[in-house]
Write a protein that holds these residues in place. Sequence first.
Motif, mmCIF file in Angstrom:
data_model
loop_
_atom_site.group_PDB
_atom_site.id
_atom_site.type_symbol
_atom_site.label_atom_id
_atom_site.label_comp_id
_atom_site.label_asym_id
_atom_site.label_seq_id
_atom_site.Cartn_x
_atom_site.Cartn_y
_atom_site.Cartn_z
ATOM 1 N N SER A 141 -0.136 4.759 -56.696
ATOM 2 C CA SER A 141 0.000 5.582 -54.534
ATOM 3 C C SER A 141 0.480 4.628 -53.991
ATOM 4 O O SER A 141 -0.938 4.085 -53.888
ATOM 5 C CB SER A 141 -0.776 7.009 -54.470
ATOM 6 O OG SER A 141 -1.895 6.617 -54.701
ATOM 7 N N ILE A 142 1.132 4.916 -53.068
ATOM 8 C CA ILE A 142 0.643 4.523 -51.386
ATOM 9 C C ILE A 142 0.708 5.527 -50.438
ATOM 10 O O ILE A 142 1.615 6.603 -50.802
ATOM 11 C CB ILE A 142 1.780 3.502 -50.936
ATOM 12 C CG1 ILE A 142 1.869 2.558 -50.087
ATOM 13 C CG2 ILE A 142 3.128 3.585 -51.179
ATOM 14 C CD1 ILE A 142 2.658 1.335 -50.135
ATOM 15 N N PHE A 143 0.771 5.022 -49.576
ATOM 16 C CA PHE A 143 0.739 6.257 -48.923
ATOM 17 C C PHE A 143 0.816 5.905 -46.882
ATOM 18 O O PHE A 143 -0.229 4.344 -46.477
ATOM 19 C CB PHE A 143 -0.664 6.771 -48.207
ATOM 20 C CG PHE A 143 -1.326 8.062 -49.077
ATOM 21 C CD1 PHE A 143 -1.618 9.192 -49.362
ATOM 22 C CD2 PHE A 143 -2.372 6.837 -50.224
ATOM 23 C CE1 PHE A 143 -2.229 9.695 -50.664
ATOM 24 C CE2 PHE A 143 -2.637 7.499 -51.654
ATOM 25 C CZ PHE A 143 -2.116 8.870 -51.303
ATOM 26 N N ILE A 144 1.377 6.325 -46.403
ATOM 27 C CA ILE A 144 2.154 5.256 -44.952
ATOM 28 C C ILE A 144 2.010 6.311 -44.064
ATOM 29 O O ILE A 144 2.331 7.614 -44.118
ATOM 30 C CB ILE A 144 4.405 5.570 -45.460
ATOM 31 C CG1 ILE A 144 3.763 3.837 -46.303
ATOM 32 C CG2 ILE A 144 4.672 4.513 -44.101
ATOM 33 C CD1 ILE A 144 5.067 4.773 -47.577
ATOM 34 N N ASN B 260 -10.677 9.503 -42.335
ATOM 35 C CA ASN B 260 -10.648 8.551 -41.859
ATOM 36 C C ASN B 260 -10.129 7.547 -42.173
ATOM 37 O O ASN B 260 -10.247 6.172 -42.092
ATOM 38 C CB ASN B 260 -12.475 8.554 -41.212
ATOM 39 C CG ASN B 260 -12.285 9.842 -40.955
ATOM 40 O OD1 ASN B 260 -12.309 9.568 -39.258
ATOM 41 N ND2 ASN B 260 -13.404 10.665 -41.431
ATOM 42 N N ARG B 261 -10.214 6.759 -43.700
ATOM 43 C CA ARG B 261 -9.572 6.202 -44.832
ATOM 44 C C ARG B 261 -8.130 5.872 -45.279
ATOM 45 O O ARG B 261 -7.638 4.772 -45.138
ATOM 46 C CB ARG B 261 -10.535 6.043 -45.649
ATOM 47 C CG ARG B 261 -11.650 5.833 -44.815
ATOM 48 C CD ARG B 261 -13.074 5.410 -46.025
ATOM 49 N NE ARG B 261 -14.326 4.756 -46.201
ATOM 50 C CZ ARG B 261 -15.289 6.054 -45.788
ATOM 51 N NH1 ARG B 261 -15.334 7.402 -45.692
ATOM 52 N NH2 ARG B 261 -16.267 5.294 -45.531
ATOM 53 N N LEU B 262 -7.935 6.995 -45.683
ATOM 54 C CA LEU B 262 -6.531 7.298 -46.401
ATOM 55 C C LEU B 262 -5.350 6.943 -45.339
ATOM 56 O O LEU B 262 -4.757 6.335 -45.795
ATOM 57 C CB LEU B 262 -6.427 8.768 -47.045
ATOM 58 C CG LEU B 262 -5.111 9.159 -47.766
ATOM 59 C CD1 LEU B 262 -5.564 8.409 -49.215
ATOM 60 C CD2 LEU B 262 -5.025 10.465 -48.213
ATOM 61 N N ILE C 53 -8.022 -0.302 -41.134
ATOM 62 C CA ILE C 53 -9.207 -0.877 -41.899
ATOM 63 C C ILE C 53 -8.717 -0.199 -43.362
ATOM 64 O O ILE C 53 -9.943 -0.801 -44.485
ATOM 65 C CB ILE C 53 -9.828 0.448 -42.107
ATOM 66 C CG1 ILE C 53 -10.226 1.981 -41.806
ATOM 67 C CG2 ILE C 53 -10.654 -0.704 -40.266
ATOM 68 C CD1 ILE C 53 -10.877 2.509 -41.662
ATOM 69 N N GLU C 54 -8.211 0.140 -43.987
ATOM 70 C CA GLU C 54 -8.081 0.153 -46.006
ATOM 71 C C GLU C 54 -6.260 -0.440 -46.402
ATOM 72 O O GLU C 54 -5.953 -0.188 -45.465
ATOM 73 C CB GLU C 54 -7.800 1.639 -45.408
ATOM 74 C CG GLU C 54 -8.996 2.169 -45.436
ATOM 75 C CD GLU C 54 -10.482 1.764 -46.351
ATOM 76 O OE1 GLU C 54 -10.122 1.012 -47.209
ATOM 77 O OE2 GLU C 54 -11.837 1.784 -46.535
ATOM 78 N N ALA C 55 -6.117 -1.129 -47.107
ATOM 79 C CA ALA C 55 -4.962 -1.657 -47.947
ATOM 80 C C ALA C 55 -3.824 0.513 -48.269
ATOM 81 O O ALA C 55 -5.695 1.562 -48.369
ATOM 82 C CB ALA C 55 -5.304 -1.887 -49.456
ATOM 83 N N LYS D 285 -10.204 6.314 -52.283
ATOM 84 C CA LYS D 285 -10.665 5.838 -50.999
ATOM 85 C C LYS D 285 -12.644 5.321 -50.634
ATOM 86 O O LYS D 285 -13.119 4.593 -50.167
ATOM 87 C CB LYS D 285 -10.181 6.200 -49.397
ATOM 88 C CG LYS D 285 -8.522 6.009 -49.387
ATOM 89 C CD LYS D 285 -8.043 4.143 -50.014
ATOM 90 C CE LYS D 285 -6.609 3.526 -49.549
ATOM 91 N NZ LYS D 285 -6.744 2.054 -49.635
ATOM 92 N N GLU D 286 -12.780 6.209 -50.233
ATOM 93 C CA GLU D 286 -14.228 6.881 -50.281
ATOM 94 C C GLU D 286 -14.893 6.045 -51.369
ATOM 95 O O GLU D 286 -15.913 5.382 -50.377
ATOM 96 C CB GLU D 286 -15.134 8.199 -50.518
ATOM 97 C CG GLU D 286 -16.946 8.038 -49.979
ATOM 98 C CD GLU D 286 -16.979 8.232 -48.954
ATOM 99 O OE1 GLU D 286 -18.137 7.574 -48.945
ATOM 100 O OE2 GLU D 286 -15.942 8.120 -47.494
#
Length: 291
Positions: A72-75, A115-117, A122-124, A175-176
């Motif tokens: 999955s990819i989150f934009i 915070n990460r998704l 800071i995250e791919a 992600k965590e």
Amino acid sequence: MTHDLPKIAYKSDIPLDIEVMTFAETYNKLSKSSHNPFSSHRILFHLILIVTKNSYSHVVDFKSYTLVEGSSIFIAKNQIHHFTKELKNADGYCIVFNSAFVDKSHYLLSNLNLNRLFNYHIEAPVIHQKEMDNDNLMSIANNLRNEYTFANDFRKSEILSNLLHVLLLKAERAKENQSVKDINLQWLEKFTAFKDMLEMEYANTRNSRDYASKLFISYKFLNDIVKTLTGKTVKAFIDDFVTIEIKRYLVTTSLSVKEISYKTGFEEPANMVRFFRKKTTFTPLKFREQK
């Protein structure tokens, strides 16, 4: 190229402020779009792509990500991305939702602390199936799709927001598990505040201490936060952010180097050219030619 960076707003065929489409439906809709979805553009909504069969490559901020079954990819809203024509050879779901949907579902979605998704600094933006342990997002996406197309509209929006809530939480959990452990949640929140401020103010100031002052924290504390989360000093992070913004203008608009330099906070075009060349080894025009 267009003179201004294309900004694509959310537009749905039904009044739900969310869409859950198959890849085939998405490709068909894209082929009828008034803009070129296969060239870079900025989106004004959130977008999630989940692959259920075969593979697909998607481009976000000039970087290509290959998705396979279960990926999955989150934009995030305001990011630059574009689809590729590989979309027609894969199966999956495209989930689109805008700020209005979040506002209507505030009791769920605004308190997620993602915070990460969607924090692409800071995250791919990708989660692969192998990073989900025995969990997966495909089954939830399938449930979202079934509800989206269900004939009975009673409380449909609330049911969709609950299902989306579960999907986002599971993705955030993945992600965590991948991220640096033992990071204080307040540090993540401070970083997010810094990143949001930078997006608004980078053309006015690139001074690290200005941002620390506006956040009511010391420069050392801000530098510790950014370095821990990104591996970069505050100055390096700001410089990288500005470099990406310059790239976005160069690739997606026909603005002159002089115009881009003013838009990105440089008083003199020569200063922007030196800055960009130092960061990329290319002059702005050479970078534009190669893209």
